[in-house]
Write a protein that holds these residues in place. Structure first.
Motif, PDB file in Angstrom:
ATOM      1  N   GLU A 375     -11.845  -8.242 -25.472  1.00 14.86           N
ATOM      2  CA  GLU A 375     -11.429  -7.450 -26.431  1.00 14.86           C
ATOM      3  C   GLU A 375     -10.641  -5.332 -25.223  1.00 14.86           C
ATOM      4  O   GLU A 375     -10.039  -5.347 -25.779  1.00 14.86           O
ATOM      5  N   GLN A 376     -11.872  -5.768 -24.971  1.00 16.57           N
ATOM      6  CA  GLN A 376     -11.721  -4.780 -23.590  1.00 16.57           C
ATOM      7  C   GLN A 376     -10.662  -4.588 -22.815  1.00 16.57           C
ATOM      8  O   GLN A 376     -10.075  -3.534 -22.106  1.00 16.57           O
ATOM      9  N   MET A 377     -10.083  -5.652 -21.739  1.00 18.54           N
ATOM     10  CA  MET A 377      -9.507  -5.860 -21.392  1.00 18.54           C
ATOM     11  C   MET A 377      -8.024  -5.675 -21.085  1.00 18.54           C
ATOM     12  O   MET A 377      -7.262  -5.518 -22.840  1.00 18.54           O
ATOM     13  N   ASP A 378      -7.557  -4.719 -20.628  1.00 18.70           N
ATOM     14  CA  ASP A 378      -5.872  -4.460 -21.247  1.00 18.70           C
ATOM     15  C   ASP A 378      -4.483  -5.521 -20.460  1.00 18.70           C
ATOM     16  O   ASP A 378      -3.571  -6.107 -20.901  1.00 18.70           O
ATOM     17  N   GLY A 379      -4.910  -6.083 -19.920  1.00 18.24           N
ATOM     18  CA  GLY A 379      -4.648  -7.225 -18.640  1.00 18.24           C
ATOM     19  C   GLY A 379      -3.642  -8.840 -19.664  1.00 18.24           C
ATOM     20  O   GLY A 379      -5.429  -8.674 -20.667  1.00 18.24           O
ATOM     21  N   MET A 380      -3.207  -9.548 -19.373  1.00 15.63           N
ATOM     22  CA  MET A 380      -3.434 -10.286 -20.171  1.00 15.63           C
ATOM     23  C   MET A 380      -3.095 -11.824 -19.188  1.00 15.63           C
ATOM     24  O   MET A 380      -2.185 -11.758 -18.180  1.00 15.63           O
ATOM     25  N   SER A 381      -3.147 -13.084 -19.498  1.00 19.83           N
ATOM     26  CA  SER A 381      -3.579 -14.349 -18.338  1.00 19.83           C
ATOM     27  C   SER A 381      -1.808 -15.007 -18.845  1.00 19.83           C
ATOM     28  O   SER A 381      -1.230 -14.205 -19.718  1.00 19.83           O
ATOM     29  N   PHE A 382      -1.216 -14.710 -17.549  1.00 24.30           N
ATOM     30  CA  PHE A 382      -0.218 -15.032 -16.924  1.00 24.30           C
ATOM     31  C   PHE A 382       0.172 -16.651 -16.727  1.00 24.30           C
ATOM     32  O   PHE A 382       1.015 -17.014 -16.379  1.00 24.30           O
ATOM     33  N   LEU A 383      -0.834 -17.568 -17.310  1.00 28.59           N
ATOM     34  CA  LEU A 383      -0.854 -19.114 -17.283  1.00 28.59           C
ATOM     35  C   LEU A 383       0.755 -18.957 -17.690  1.00 28.59           C
ATOM     36  O   LEU A 383       1.444 -20.932 -17.247  1.00 28.59           O
ATOM     37  N   ARG A 384       0.621 -18.875 -18.751  1.00 25.89           N
ATOM     38  CA  ARG A 384       2.007 -19.738 -20.044  1.00 25.89           C
ATOM     39  C   ARG A 384       3.030 -19.226 -19.289  1.00 25.89           C
ATOM     40  O   ARG A 384       4.213 -19.955 -19.509  1.00 25.89           O
ATOM     41  N   ILE A 385       3.054 -17.821 -19.245  1.00 21.40           N
ATOM     42  CA  ILE A 385       4.833 -17.417 -18.705  1.00 21.40           C
ATOM     43  C   ILE A 385       4.482 -17.831 -17.517  1.00 21.40           C
ATOM     44  O   ILE A 385       6.068 -18.575 -17.129  1.00 21.40           O
ATOM     45  N   ALA A 386       4.188 -17.983 -16.941  1.00 24.70           N
ATOM     46  CA  ALA A 386       3.679 -18.955 -15.529  1.00 24.70           C
ATOM     47  C   ALA A 386       4.237 -20.569 -15.378  1.00 24.70           C
ATOM     48  O   ALA A 386       4.572 -21.010 -14.579  1.00 24.70           O
ATOM     49  N   SER A 387       3.863 -20.631 -16.079  1.00 24.69           N
ATOM     50  CA  SER A 387       4.141 -22.421 -16.174  1.00 24.69           C
ATOM     51  C   SER A 387       5.274 -22.740 -17.067  1.00 24.69           C
ATOM     52  O   SER A 387       5.463 -24.114 -17.521  1.00 24.69           O
ATOM     53  N   GLY A 388       5.854 -21.984 -17.934  1.00 24.85           N
ATOM     54  CA  GLY A 388       6.912 -22.006 -18.672  1.00 24.85           C
ATOM     55  C   GLY A 388       6.913 -22.582 -19.747  1.00 24.85           C
ATOM     56  O   GLY A 388       7.523 -22.640 -20.640  1.00 24.85           O
ATOM     57  N   LYS A 389       5.676 -21.885 -20.113  1.00 22.75           N
ATOM     58  CA  LYS A 389       4.942 -22.077 -22.005  1.00 22.75           C
ATOM     59  C   LYS A 389       4.755 -20.923 -22.771  1.00 22.75           C
ATOM     60  O   LYS A 389       5.050 -21.140 -23.776  1.00 22.75           O
ATOM     61  N   MET A 390       6.065 -19.975 -22.312  1.00 22.34           N
ATOM     62  CA  MET A 390       6.056 -19.093 -22.722  1.00 22.34           C
ATOM     63  C   MET A 390       7.240 -19.049 -23.201  1.00 22.34           C
ATOM     64  O   MET A 390       7.790 -18.565 -21.669  1.00 22.34           O
ATOM     65  N   ASP A 391       7.879 -18.168 -23.820  1.00 25.84           N
ATOM     66  CA  ASP A 391       9.781 -17.758 -23.402  1.00 25.84           C
ATOM     67  C   ASP A 391       9.171 -15.946 -23.174  1.00 25.84           C
ATOM     68  O   ASP A 391       8.652 -15.234 -23.346  1.00 25.84           O
ATOM     69  N   THR A 392      10.259 -15.632 -21.866  1.00 24.55           N
ATOM     70  CA  THR A 392      10.169 -14.562 -21.774  1.00 24.55           C
ATOM     71  C   THR A 392      10.265 -12.941 -22.539  1.00 24.55           C
ATOM     72  O   THR A 392       9.384 -11.860 -22.045  1.00 24.55           O
ATOM     73  N   LYS A 393      10.921 -13.521 -23.662  1.00 26.88           N
ATOM     74  CA  LYS A 393      10.677 -12.130 -24.392  1.00 26.88           C
ATOM     75  C   LYS A 393       9.559 -12.061 -25.146  1.00 26.88           C
ATOM     76  O   LYS A 393       9.530 -10.901 -25.749  1.00 26.88           O
TER      77      LYS A 393
END
Length: 514
Positions: A375-393
């Motif tokens: 919870e203290q981290m500001d970043g996000m994992s980019f695995l889903r956006i990079a693999s096309g499993k997350m909508d860019t919106k």
């Protein structure tokens, strides 16, 4: 209102008290993934590596066949950035997943991280074998092992390409060991030797943090004559013309004649073109290192279950806008390379255009290990956006950038920026100057400041509001600073460019309206 030091003290106390709880929580979640399903991870960090310092990016002469092979077998992240373009803050953001205002490492001078949690500590708790090899550069007075790593090979401060004498040593698991040879090669030797010693039944995390390609550049003997016949062209924005500086903040032209400018670089007569030639030569040893690590993984049949990431800790200017070095929010400073090989996760030869950052590295590697983002981290994992499993919106629309003025390098002011997919807005703090807005789609080299463009005032207003709201929500509406220990590198060359005039937009003949 409580002082910043009180805020930091309370934050450190809360962090210390919560560490054990966090470890227990995430250890249980991490172990839910079967060991065979958790990939090994190799993270290779290159110092001061520009986003375009790779052959496959169309570089006019630099050859990087090993990094090119990584990109062909993995994904190139075309919009990767750091949230602060400076060694210590950026490295702290990588290791903590936090913005500079949260991890507290605001410059290269004072770097107390005694109460900080590094993401490799979670990997250790999850059964990963962890090793660090190379430049740490947070607390330059010591090279002692830091939390999160079973194996440790490092050195004090910036280190040296070649050992300066018999007394110069590396710290190997708490013991002083003489540096034997060229540091890029030697760190790779240590890293591969460690890989060879590991228990193959347990996953591993290797953090290979090269000194290269930080100045002062010393190419390996085998590369010292590379590119000697290449004609190096200065960037178009380096010319000291009224056109180049029209609409630019005054500090940009003034920095031209300073430690970080082309007129008086490092207070010397340094030839910027030859400086860049040696930078490229040093990159070839880095490319060799990447090839050696990848070859080892392939020979040991580990490559199919190992994710390999290569990233820069910040960019670097070689004459753009008349500047050298980093720190500012221009593309050449804050944009970095990020190439990721992830078999079965990212398609070979793919590109990822989503805006990602150094604060996303920790969360991404933890997700690979089956660990939820702390919870203290500001970043996000980019695995889903990079693999096309997350909508860019559903991904971030812009990235916050922050840099705090440093007393020892007073040429660059405090600044905050929002870097979106098309527009970048830069807001300065504590100086009498103009802000900046760039249309990156039509002006990728940031030549025309649109801050006063009549048709874009709604964009300026919206981005300013969004920036201020982001800073407020993140508790970053304050500027910490370290104790000033002297005048800093504040000299100017008498024969160099003169001080910038005030811009026309602030000049009036009679009163504030005319």
């Amino acid at each position: 209102m409580p002082s910043l030091s009180l805020h930091r003290t309370l934050a450190a106390l809360l962090l210390t008290l919560s560490t054990a709880i966090l470890f227990l929580s995430f250890e249980n979640k991490a172990m839910s993934a079967e060991p065979g399903q958790r990939p090994n991870v190799v993270f290779i960090l290159i110092d001061d590596m520009r986003f375009d310092a790779m052959g496959f990016m169309g570089h006019p002469f630099l050859k990087t066949p090993q990094i090119d092979a990584m990109a062909a077998n993995g994904a190139n992240f075309t919009q990767a950035f750091v949230t602060t373009s400076l060694c210590s803050p950026s490295r702290a953001s990588i290791l903590t997943g936090q913005y500079m205002h949260n991890h507290g490492v605001v410059d290269n001078n004072d770097t107390d991280m005694s109460d900080t949690i590094f993401f490799p500590q979670y990997l250790q708790q999850a059964g990963y074998q962890t090793g660090f090899f190379g430049k740490w550069h947070m607390g330059g007075g010591t090279d002692a092992p830091r939390p999160g790593f079973d194996q440790w090979v490092s050195f004090r401060g910036q280190g040296h390409y070649n050992p300066p004498g018999p007394k110069w040593t590396l710290n190997v698991n708490g013991k002083s060991v003489p540096q034997k040879g060229y540091i890029t090669d030697e760190l790779t030797d240590y890293a591969i030797d460690w890989l060879d010693s590991l228990d193959r039944d347990k996953p591993f995390f290797l953090y290979l943090s090269h000194k290269a390609v930080h100045a002062r550049f010393e190419p390996a003997e085998r590369h010292k004559d590379l590119y000697s016949d290449v004609e190096i062209e200065a960037p178009a924005s380096q010319a000291n013309t009224d056109e180049n500086y029209a609409g630019k903040p005054m500090w940009v032209k003034n920095q031209r004649n300073s430690w970080h400018g082309v007129d008086f670089p490092y207070h010397s007569s340094l030839n910027i073109k030859e400086y860049y030639r040696d930078y490229c030569r040093c990159m070839n040893a880095v490319d060799d290192s990447v090839g050696r690590v990848r070859d080892y993984l392939k020979q040991q049949k580990l490559n199919d279950n190992t994710v390999v990431m290569l990233m820069g800790d910040n960019g670097f200017l070689f004459g753009e806008h008349g500047l050298i070095d980093k720190r500012n929010a221009y593309e050449e400073s804050m944009r970095v390379p990020l190439v990721v090989e992830a078999p079965g996760i990212l398609a070979p030869g793919s590109t990822v255009d989503a805006v990602v950052a150094n604060i996303d590295i920790g969360p991404t590697i933890l997700e690979l290990a089956g660990i939820e983002t702390p919870e203290q981290m500001d970043g996000m994992s980019f695995l889903r956006i990079a693999s096309g499993k997350m909508d860019t919106k559903d991904w971030r629309k812009h990235l916050l950038y922050e840099y705090n003025w440093e007393w020892n390098f007073p040429q660059t002011p405090t600044m905050f920026a929002l870097r979106g997919e098309r527009y970048k807005f830069i807001q300065y703090h504590g100086i009498w100057d103009t802000d900046e807005l760039y249309d990156l789609e039509n002006d990728p080299h940031e030549m025309k400041n649109l801050i006063h463009e009549s048709g874009l005032q709604s964009t300026v207003r919206d981005m300013r509001n969004a920036l201020n709201q982001e800073l407020k929500q993140r508790g970053a509406m304050q500027v910490p600073f370290g104790a000033k220990r002297g005048p800093g590198a504040n000299l100017r060359l008498e024969s160099g460019s003169k001080a910038a005039p005030f811009p026309d937009t602030v000049l009036r003949e009679k009163d504030g309206k005319q």
